[in-house]
Design a protein around this motif. Structure first.
Motif, mmCIF file in Angstrom:
data_model
loop_
_atom_site.group_PDB
_atom_site.id
_atom_site.type_symbol
_atom_site.label_atom_id
_atom_site.label_comp_id
_atom_site.label_asym_id
_atom_site.label_seq_id
_atom_site.Cartn_x
_atom_site.Cartn_y
_atom_site.Cartn_z
ATOM 1 N N LYS A 3 -4.639 -0.997 -4.813
ATOM 2 C CA LYS A 3 -3.837 -0.374 -5.860
ATOM 3 C C LYS A 3 -2.535 0.125 -5.265
ATOM 4 O O LYS A 3 -2.510 0.634 -4.152
ATOM 5 N N CYS A 4 -1.458 0.006 -6.016
ATOM 6 C CA CYS A 4 -0.154 0.480 -5.565
ATOM 7 C C CYS A 4 -0.194 1.985 -5.343
ATOM 8 O O CYS A 4 -0.674 2.741 -6.188
ATOM 9 N N LEU A 5 0.302 2.424 -4.196
ATOM 10 C CA LEU A 5 0.309 3.851 -3.875
ATOM 11 C C LEU A 5 1.266 4.624 -4.775
ATOM 12 O O LEU A 5 1.116 5.815 -4.985
ATOM 13 N N ARG A 6 2.243 3.949 -5.316
ATOM 14 C CA ARG A 6 3.246 4.618 -6.143
ATOM 15 C C ARG A 6 2.836 4.708 -7.610
ATOM 16 O O ARG A 6 2.909 5.759 -8.215
ATOM 17 N N CYS A 7 2.422 3.564 -8.191
ATOM 18 C CA CYS A 7 2.194 3.573 -9.636
ATOM 19 C C CYS A 7 0.777 3.155 -10.021
ATOM 20 O O CYS A 7 0.455 3.055 -11.195
ATOM 21 N N GLU A 8 -0.082 2.896 -9.029
ATOM 22 C CA GLU A 8 -1.496 2.598 -9.243
ATOM 23 C C GLU A 8 -1.784 1.297 -9.986
ATOM 24 O O GLU A 8 -2.856 1.097 -10.540
ATOM 25 N N THR A 9 -0.805 0.393 -10.013
ATOM 26 C CA THR A 9 -1.021 -0.934 -10.580
ATOM 27 C C THR A 9 -1.759 -1.801 -9.546
ATOM 28 O O THR A 9 -1.593 -1.606 -8.352
ATOM 29 N N GLU A 10 -2.561 -2.744 -10.011
ATOM 30 C CA GLU A 10 -3.249 -3.644 -9.085
ATOM 31 C C GLU A 10 -2.234 -4.547 -8.393
ATOM 32 O O GLU A 10 -1.406 -5.182 -9.050
ATOM 33 N N MET A 11 -2.305 -4.608 -7.049
ATOM 34 C CA MET A 11 -1.315 -5.361 -6.293
ATOM 35 C C MET A 11 -1.729 -6.818 -6.116
ATOM 36 O O MET A 11 -2.913 -7.140 -6.150
#
Ligand SMILES: [Zn+2]
Length: 70
Positions: A3-11
């Motif tokens: 998960k993106c550390l900034r916006c929690e979207t799946e990377m």
């Protein structure tokens, strides 16, 4: 899943890091001239905000090194 550390979207994972105009990628090595590679650097990118994260897949060698340095 990362998960993106900034916006929690799946990377998007398992991407390759390459040197511009070269085809060889980059890897992480133990300090010293003849030390072996600790693993090839992989990359994940967040499709939402563009945040890039690098990591190595196989953590076996770095774990061993961490234990030796204790
Ligand atoms: Zn993001």
């Amino acid at each position: 899943m990362r998960k993106c550390l900034r916006c929690e979207t799946e990377m998007v994972e398992n991407l390759t890091v390459m040197v511009t105009n070269g085809g060889y990628g980059i890897d992480v090595r133990e300090k010293g001239m003849f030390k072996g590679s600790l693993g090839k650097i992989k990359c994940a990118v967040c499709p939402q905000c563009g945040y890039i994260e690098t990591y190595i897949d196989d953590t076996g060698k770095i774990r061993k090194l961490a234990l030796e340095n204790k």
